[in-house]
Design a protein around this motif. Structure first.
Motif, PDB file in Angstrom:
ATOM      1  N   UNK A  38      85.039  28.501  39.607  1.00  0.00           N
ATOM      2  CA  UNK A  38      84.505  29.540  40.732  1.00  0.00           C
ATOM      3  C   UNK A  38      85.555  29.883  41.510  1.00  0.00           C
ATOM      4  N   UNK A  39      85.364  31.099  41.882  1.00  0.00           N
ATOM      5  CA  UNK A  39      86.531  31.770  43.125  1.00  0.00           C
ATOM      6  C   UNK A  39      86.339  30.986  44.185  1.00  0.00           C
ATOM      7  N   UNK A  40      87.681  30.866  44.706  1.00  0.00           N
ATOM      8  CA  UNK A  40      87.507  30.462  46.151  1.00  0.00           C
ATOM      9  C   UNK A  40      86.585  31.084  47.491  1.00  0.00           C
ATOM     10  N   UNK A  41      86.310  30.510  48.418  1.00  0.00           N
ATOM     11  CA  UNK A  41      85.416  31.119  49.468  1.00  0.00           C
ATOM     12  C   UNK A  41      86.385  32.075  50.103  1.00  0.00           C
ATOM     13  N   UNK A  42      85.331  33.129  50.222  1.00  0.00           N
ATOM     14  CA  UNK A  42      85.725  34.526  50.667  1.00  0.00           C
ATOM     15  C   UNK A  42      84.685  34.982  51.790  1.00  0.00           C
ATOM     16  N   UNK A  70      69.234  31.788  43.967  1.00  0.00           N
ATOM     17  CA  UNK A  70      70.618  31.508  43.309  1.00  0.00           C
ATOM     18  C   UNK A  70      71.266  30.629  44.071  1.00  0.00           C
ATOM     19  N   UNK A  71      70.639  29.719  44.915  1.00  0.00           N
ATOM     20  CA  UNK A  71      71.224  28.537  45.656  1.00  0.00           C
ATOM     21  C   UNK A  71      72.417  29.206  46.629  1.00  0.00           C
ATOM     22  N   UNK A  72      72.306  30.307  47.107  1.00  0.00           N
ATOM     23  CA  UNK A  72      73.431  30.834  47.956  1.00  0.00           C
ATOM     24  C   UNK A  72      73.530  30.077  49.264  1.00  0.00           C
ATOM     25  N   UNK A  73      72.354  29.283  49.778  1.00  0.00           N
ATOM     26  CA  UNK A  73      72.434  28.607  51.103  1.00  0.00           C
ATOM     27  C   UNK A  73      73.324  27.406  50.778  1.00  0.00           C
ATOM     28  N   UNK A  74      72.833  26.653  49.588  1.00  0.00           N
ATOM     29  CA  UNK A  74      73.226  25.202  49.275  1.00  0.00           C
ATOM     30  C   UNK A  74      74.658  25.240  48.899  1.00  0.00           C
ATOM     31  N   UNK A  79      77.924  25.295  52.775  1.00  0.00           N
ATOM     32  CA  UNK A  79      79.021  24.249  52.350  1.00  0.00           C
ATOM     33  C   UNK A  79      80.058  24.857  52.998  1.00  0.00           C
ATOM     34  N   UNK A  80      80.444  26.262  53.334  1.00  0.00           N
ATOM     35  CA  UNK A  80      81.783  26.558  53.874  1.00  0.00           C
ATOM     36  C   UNK A  80      81.533  26.894  55.182  1.00  0.00           C
ATOM     37  N   UNK A  81      80.461  26.620  55.927  1.00  0.00           N
ATOM     38  CA  UNK A  81      80.492  26.935  57.330  1.00  0.00           C
ATOM     39  C   UNK A  81      81.213  26.283  58.363  1.00  0.00           C
ATOM     40  N   UNK A  82      81.941  26.642  59.250  1.00  0.00           N
ATOM     41  CA  UNK A  82      82.690  26.094  60.132  1.00  0.00           C
ATOM     42  C   UNK A  82      82.926  27.203  61.568  1.00  0.00           C
ATOM     43  N   UNK A 114      72.658  17.181  54.708  1.00  0.00           N
ATOM     44  CA  UNK A 114      73.849  16.422  54.126  1.00  0.00           C
ATOM     45  C   UNK A 114      75.055  16.783  54.782  1.00  0.00           C
ATOM     46  N   UNK A 115      75.246  17.820  55.570  1.00  0.00           N
ATOM     47  CA  UNK A 115      76.422  18.162  56.182  1.00  0.00           C
ATOM     48  C   UNK A 115      76.085  18.832  57.838  1.00  0.00           C
TER      49      UNK A 115
END
Length: 1492
Positions: A38-42, A70-74, A79-82, A114-115
């Motif tokens: 997978x490409x890195x988070x952008x 498409x499991x966009x949220x999961x 997963x990348x939220x901060x 989970x997070x």
């Protein structure tokens, strides 16, 4: 009455469309689960998707569905939220995904749990955004999305993560938002709150300024949100165009307010804030309410909010307020207003000195306050602490209309909710049935909000609980009634005759034209009521129909509901009906009224009563039914006729429609709920708070009950002492006898019962001792007294070795309190239930147990197992109409039990006669039960006492064994028992045998004494009532029967102490609640001691046909599921014995800890492979056949021809290998596919002796609770996953097979679904093409998992499989042919003639013409299936599909065709929707619901 335009159905995108989407391409690059690199988070990806895909499409559901699926949220968003990357697009994207999950009814908060680290920051950002200016960064549409997100948060208080954030918004400190005078008034009302308030102020002072500011913002959030809403509402013009964004924002806001008011934890503090903001006054005076079309839903929501703001509850204590208390509150308000008027406003002296009843109506209040100036009105309001004080020099900023409405609406007299309810007709009329705002269509997509109550975790009071259920049950029933009326009336084809009357061009099984209708009785009203107590009418119809339909009409029972319909068609004879056009104008429907059957009239005009006597045979075909009309409706109709000159509705009816009995209980249930609301519902004190969803959820567990029982007799639960020891792991078992030979069941166990509700003693020294004591069980083996010398005297015994969790469930069920048992598939739920019933019966012989189940089938299974245990059958009784299906010669119905008692009485009196003869006593002691009683007292007892005095141990002398036999007075009577009766080995043994013989005799007379009542009561009805109230100890009924018959049972004085509910997760909330209240309370208390619920909330919930009620109102939530959600302790059965371990793995991930019983590995049937098939389970990919995947001839009537043919081909292959056809069931997830498969089975193999029919072809939903060795499953869908996305349906589908499961599906669609991943990851790990071993016959010796020595063949697609089966069949026929030739040595031609297998033609009649014959169906072998045939199937009009319920739809060929040619007719299915009740009800069934 013009019907509204049909709403559009949301069409799910196809797989090819999904793949072509920009979103899918991004998913494959950044977050798709199956992509390795997978490409890195952008962050720019999120911005782009939000702007280009979501905002640009105006939040189109189709786009959001794609993203969420498409499991966009999961896999990307959360997963990348901060805090560093948080932005508007990021926040909005997460909210959209969460809202979509709620719309789809899939778990939404799992990812956040989970997070959880960044959730508090995220939530604060949402709050800030919700208060932003609408013309600023966030548009009104975006803020509506945020409101919906907040609403979901407030409705998810059971999730700890959500609750911790929401609690900061709603608690006592939020009263900071009140005006100071109002705050002072509220604190004065509840003195203890002032103490808390001072504490809050002290804590605030200790905070640092930044934290204090943050806290203040959170506390004032809802107050500020209300003010923001009011400004949006005021911007809506009266008549100029308004953007729908504003309307939707207002609707969603009111929905949020309703939800906050309807939950006690939020209402407690929020109700005061809402009242102080005068939101309702602002809303009722707004322009939006007066806009007829745009404001209609807003007005309905507003009425709901008004109802909840004035709800009869004390906000602080949570106690329900009585009618008197509500009146007192009303009087206090008026008198405080009068005091203020008297003291400060001389112009209101008249008002101040009037009595309350004179001035508390809206009219008189407006008349009194209308003339006052705005400033005076403001001052009055400020004296009542409703508004801030008005400085003397200033004028008020509020307009007069607002001030007047504020005072009037607050002080006017309210109409009691219960009064309104009692005056409401229970049957829906045409006005309600076709009003889309009240009863939404099947096209509800989950987007908009509705003016419907919701069933969540908590309720305000029992009244609120019952009222919400009443409204939803009524509307759901109305939806089903609408479907039935549309189906039946359109089948009757009402047309206008040449002379202007009505002529019926068709016929319907469920409806008949009315020949005559007469109202025969209107009874006087009760005192204080204005409607008649009873209205009866006679309806005459002509039953010139087939015998079985005539029997159905004549079989209408008392209390069955029918509908009287008036149609005045305007269409000429021969006009075709189009189901896509509005129904009412096509058929000219004018009126619909409900009625209830009292009975059919005989030749003399008397009602034929239900009973054991045979019904009289009536001559001719004219039948008259006496019916009860709804008195409330009759009164309203007559008032309308007299006052307004309207026509008399009751002179116009021309159709009577009946409904299927199983679906027709709504009126009785509504009546029962209404009766419950009119009585003081006495729920046991230990259950009250749990039912409402408050307090400690484990408070009703047996370990916390004050009346816990220390010693229990487990009877035959344990098979041995070793079984007992393994059943209590971690416990120290002390047996009272040391001799191992005496350590045999039955056992009594004494458990350590802790005082103080299970709290440990805090004495440190005694801690170890306490723990040791708490784990010690004292076990006492005891011997069941000898019951007599006959073999049938021996008690029946349990043979099941229960696991330790099953034992815990049995133990909990025997103790008082609430027991919840979660039983995954195959874990022995029914065995546990039966053992609990048996143990309660033996431990507490004076108590009565009520068994309630969802279906008759489950009740019958329970009964069959109860009969196998040691329970006297005279104590069993089965209520309802399902007892006919019991697989036993015995009849457990009320009249069956009466007959049993009478027959048993005669048998026992014969025994008395024999005993009398054996004792040589003259006279006729066996004449009645009474004479038998005297005979026992004077003849039998005297002989026994004399005998005992002779043989009992005299002092020190050792007793003589021979005396026991010598002096025994009943030798002659027991001459027919196995001899010798006395063994002569020991005195004790022979004495026990003698006492056993006497017990046998004594039991005869005990039973006769019990049966004596049947001699005194002469009628069958009286005898059956006596049995129900006095004799029966175990009474079983379905939840529907309980709801229907509550009134009768209570009136009879029915009593019970325990309730056991099977299939509890499949029973509607209200139908679970009603059985708790089938008896009158004793001295104001309920006598209920135990409530055992056994179910599985991971399987399918109750069936709700309308999607709006199912999704929006959460009506499909059972009480069992709600209890699990609020944290009531459960016993989770953890070992299954139904399926192979490999099959169990497909669904055991859904349960806490589900393992396998040892026999699943040990028995040969589980360890042997499935013959002819390489794998025991396989997912077989089915691509489009002739370019078509799924088709949808009618809404939600999905079919997939390729899969249907593939499934049938595999079934035929298995049968040809030697599998018994009845060991195979074919399941599918949609009704449309079920009918298609049934049709193909009928054509291919239905009448072929070499193949036969499968055990069942049905839907997954219908097959719940059943099982078979081999399951072939078709998932149908190729465009969207559909309702299989509900994991509960997946669990049911995966858990029906014992030995083999073969699933046919579009793999590319299902493998991407997040919810289905645990099962589909196992399925896709095996090859996706069917692997068969054609040369391996059934049964095989090959072990499961072993590589076969024979050749494995891989089937690539359906046509290949169909051709293969055809060739295999032909080879089999030729082999058989050759064998017969050799055997008989006859010329080939003769054998061919005799061997040809003739297919039996099924008689099929249709109402529509032009159905295809078998000749129309092309042959697969030359692959000549045309696109036109398939197209014609998918485009078939609903009219072409119409068929009478229960009859096949496709016509059959005029010639008889051989079984061989049946097989060659290949994969092209029928032209229209095939066979088996393809009725409109099926065709327009609920979206995504296969239970139609």
């Amino acid at each position: 009455m013009a019907a509204p335009a049909q709403p559009k159905k949301i069409v799910a995108p196809t797989v090819s469309q999904i793949n072509a989407e920009f979103v899918t391409q991004l998913a494959c690059k950044y977050w798709a689960p199956h992509i390795k690199k997978k490409s890195p988070f952008d962050i720019k990806v999120i911005e782009d998707i939000y702007e280009k895909e979501i905002v640009k499409s105006r939040f189109a559901i189709r786009k959001i569905m794609l993203l969420e699926f498409s499991q966009y949220l999961e896999n990307y968003l959360w997963m990348n939220y901060s805090p560093e990357v948080s932005s508007k697009a990021y926040l909005m994207s997460i909210c959209c995904m969460v809202n979509e999950k709620f719309r789809e009814n899939v778990p939404a908060w799992e990812t956040f749990k989970k997070k959880p680290d960044h959730f508090p920051f995220f939530f604060k950002c949402i709050l800030k955004a919700a208060l932003a200016e609408t013309d600023g960064e966030f548009s009104l549409h975006e803020q509506t999305v945020l409101l919906l997100f907040l609403d979901h948060c407030f409705n998810s208080l059971e999730v700890d993560l959500i609750r911790s954030q929401v609690q900061q918004l709603i608690s006592l400190p939020m009263w900071m938002g009140l005006q100071p005078a109002r705050l002072e008034l509220e604190l004065k009302k509840t003195p203890k709150l002032r103490k808390f308030w001072n504490l809050i102020k002290k804590n605030d002072e200790k905070m640092d300024p930044e934290a204090r500011e943050q806290a203040y913002q959170e506390r004032r959030f809802l107050s500020q949100l209300i003010q923001k809403f009011i400004s949006v509402l005021k911007s809506v013009p009266l008549s100029e165009p308004v953007t729908m964004d504003k309307v939707h924002y207002c609707e969603r806001f009111i929905e949020l307010m309703i939800d906050l008011e309807a939950l006690l934890p939020t209402r407690r503090w929020f109700n005061t804030i809402l009242d102080d903001s005068h939101l309702l006054v602002h809303c009722y005076l707004s322009n939006l309410v007066h806009r007829e079309e745009d404001g209609h839903l807003f007005s309905q929501l507003l009425d709901m909010l008004k109802f909840y703001t004035g709800f009869e509850i004390n906000d602080q204590t949570g106690n329900a307020l009585t009618e008197n208390e509500m009146t007192t509150i009303h009087y206090d308000r008026i008198t405080s207003l009068q005091r203020a008027a008297f003291a400060h406003f001389p112009e209101l002296y008249d008002f101040a000195l009037s009595n309350v009843a004179e001035v508390d109506t809206r009219g008189s209040l407006v008349k009194l306050f209308g003339p006052l100036s705005s400033n005076t009105l403001h001052q009055v309001a400020s004296y009542l602490c409703l508004l801030p004080t008005l400085p003397k020099t200033e004028d008020t900023t509020f307009d007069k209309e607002f001030l007047l409405e504020l005072l009037v609406s607050r002080h006017e007299r309210r109409i009691s909710q219960i009064q309104q309810l009692n005056q409401m007709p229970l049957y829906p009329t045409e006005k309600i049935i076709w009003d889309e705002n009240i009863v939404p269509t099947e096209y509800y997509s989950g987007e908009g909000c509705l003016a419907l109550p919701k069933l969540n975790l908590q309720f305000l009071t029992l009244h609120d609980y019952l009222l919400r259920n009443f409204n939803l049950f009524r509307l759901e029933s109305t939806y089903e009634i609408r479907q039935d009326i549309e189906d039946s009336v359109s089948r009757m084809k009402p047309w206008q005759s040449e002379y202007g009357g009505v002529v019926f061009g068709g016929w319907a099984r469920m409806a008949q034209p009315i020949v005559a209708f007469t109202v025969v009785e209107v009874a006087k009203p009760n005192i204080g009521e204005n409607w008649p107590t009873r209205v009866r009418a006679d309806v005459t119809i002509n039953l010139n129909v087939r015998d079985h339909i005539k029997d159905e009409w004549e079989g209408l029972r008392k209390h069955d509901v029918c509908f009287l319909i008036t149609v005045r068609p305007t269409k000429p004879y021969g006009t075709k009906f189009d189901r896509r056009r509005p129904f009412i104008e096509q058929v000219g429907l004018v009126y619909v009224r409900g009625c209830e059957i009292q009975g059919m009239l005989d030749d003399k005009g008397r009602v034929i009563e239900d009973g054991p006597e045979p019904r009289p045979n009536l001559r001719g075909e004219s039948r008259t039914f006496r019916v009860f009309l709804d008195p409330n409706q009759y009164q309203q109709d007559m008032t309308n006729t007299i006052q307004n000159g309207a026509e008399d509705v009751y002179e116009t009816f021309n159709i009577i429609m009946r409904r299927k009995p199983k679906e027709n209980n709504f009126k009785a249930v509504l009546e029962t709920i209404r009766n419950l609301m009119n009585t003081d519902c006495v729920v046991p004190a230990w259950l009250h708070d749990i039912i409402l969803g408050y307090g400690d959820p484990s408070s009703a567990h047996y370990s916390k009950m004050p009346n816990q029982i220390a010693t229990l007799d487990f009877n035959d639960t344990f098979l041995s002492i070793e079984h007992l020891k393994t059943s209590f792991p971690g416990h120290n078992v002390k047996v009272t006898v040391d001799d191992p030979a005496l350590q045999i069941p039955p056992f009594r166990i004494t458990f350590p019962v802790r005082s103080g509700k299970g709290k440990k003693r805090k004495d440190v020294d005694g801690e170890d001792e306490d723990t040791e004591e708490a784990k010690t069980l004292i076990v006492e083996p005891h011997v069941i007294p000898n019951r007599g010398p006959y073999p049938y005297n021996q008690p029946k015994r349990n043979t099941i070795q229960f696991t330790h969790t099953q034992i815990e469930a049995i133990r909990a069920g025997m103790q008082p309190g609430l027991t919840m048992v979660v039983g995954p598939p195959g874990t022995g739920k029914t065995d546990v239930a039966v053992q609990i019933i048996s143990n309660i019966y033996h431990n507490f012989p004076e108590q009565r147990t009520l068994i309630v189940t969802h279906s008759n089938q489950a009740l019958n299974q329970l009964f069959e197992k109860i009969m196998a245990l040691d329970i006297d059958e005279r104590h069993l009784l089965r209520l309802g109409h399902g007892e006919e299906e019991l697989e036993t010669e015995k009849d457990f119905s009320r009249y069956g039990r009466v007959n049993y008692v009478l027959a048993r009485r005669i048998e026992l009196l014969e025994e008395v006669k024999r005993l009398q003869k054996s004792l040589g006593v003259p006279g006729d002691a066996s004449y009645t039960c009474e004479t038998a009683g005297y005979f026992f007292l004077y003849q039998v007892m005297s002989r026994w006492e004399e005998y005992i005095s002779k043989v009992k141990n005299k002092g020190n002398t050792s007793p003589d064994v021979t005396e026991v036999s010598t002096f025994f007075p009943f030798h002659e009577y027991f001459a027919n028992a196995p001899q010798p009766i006395f063994k002569g080995r020991s005195y004790e043994e022979d004495m026990e045998i003698a006492e056993g013989c006497f017990r046998h005799i004594k039991k005869i007379f005990t039973q006769l004494e019990e049966f004596r009542a049947s001699e005194l009561l002469r009628s069958g009805l009286d005898r059956s009532k006596y049995l129900l109230v006095k004799e029966a100890k175990i009474i079983a009924m379905t939840c529907t029967h309980a709801a229907l018959k509550r009134h009768d049972l209570v009136k009879l004085g029915f009593k019970y102490d325990n309730i056991l509910m099977e299939e509890a997760a499949q029973i509607l909330e209200i139908e679970t609640f009603i059985p708790l209240l089938l008896q009158n309370p004793q001295d104001g208390f309920s006598r209920l001691k135990r409530w055992i619920m056994i179910g599985d909330h991971h399987q399918l919930p109750p069936v709700i046909k309308n999607m709006a009620f199912q999704k929006y109102s959460n009506m499909e939530q059972s009480l069992f599921t709600r209890f699990v959600r609020i944290g009531v302790p459960t016993v989770d059965l953890d070992a299954q014995g139904r399926a192979r371990a490999s099959l169990c793995n497909l669904y055991n991930w859904r349960y806490k800890k589900l393992g396998n019983l040892p026999h699943v590995q040990l028995l040969p049937e589980f360890s042997t492979a499935n013959a002819g098939l390489l794998y025991d389970f396989q997912l077989i990919n089915v691509e489009d056949f002739q370019g078509v995947g799924e088709s949808e001839p009618n809404p939600y009537f999905y079919q997939n021809l390729g899969e249907a043919e593939y499934v049938v081909a595999l079934f035929m292959y298995m049968c040809l290998l030697g599998y018994p056809a009845d060991k195979i069931s074919i399941l599918t997830t949609y009704n449309g596919q079920k009918h298609l498969i049934r049709d193909i089975i009928n054509r291919r193999c239905g009448s072929n002796p070499l193949i036969g029919r499968p055990n069942k072809v049905t839907t997954v939903d219908r097959f719940q609770g059943q099982q078979n060795d081999y399951i072939l499953l078709s998932l149908v869908r190729t465009r969207a996953v559909g309702h299989l996305r509900d994991v509960r349906r997946l669990v049911v589908a995966m858990s029906r097979a014992r030995l083999g499961l073969y699933i046919f599906a579009r793999v590319s669609l299902f493998q991407n679904c997040f919810e289905l991943t645990p099962a589909f990851s196992q399925l896709t790990a095996r090859p996706l093409h069917l692997h068969i071993i054609p040369t391996e016959p059934f049964p095989t010796c090959r072990k499961n998992g072993e590589r076969p020595s024979l050749e494995v063949q891989v089937i690539k697609n359906m046509p290949q499989m169909a051709n293969f089966v055809y060739n295999m069949y032909m080879h089999l026929i030729q082999t058989t042919h050759h064998y017969h030739q050799t055997l008989l040595q006859l010329p080939p031609a003769m054998v061919e003639e005799s061997e040809e297998v003739q297919s039996q033609e099924t008689e099929m009649e249709t109402e529509e013409e032009g159905m295809p014959t078998q000749a129309d169906i092309p042959c697969l072998t030359d692959a000549s299936v045309s696109h036109e045939l398939l197209a014609s199937q998918t485009e078939a009009t609903p009219g072409e599909m119409e068929a009478t319920s229960g009859r096949a739809e496709t016509g059959s060929s005029p010639e008889a065709t051989s079984a061989v040619s049946e097989v060659t007719a290949a994969a092209a299915g029928p032209k229209a929707v095939p066979t088996e009740a393809g009725t409109q009800q099926d065709a327009t069934s609920a979206p995504e619901t296969s239970q139609c």
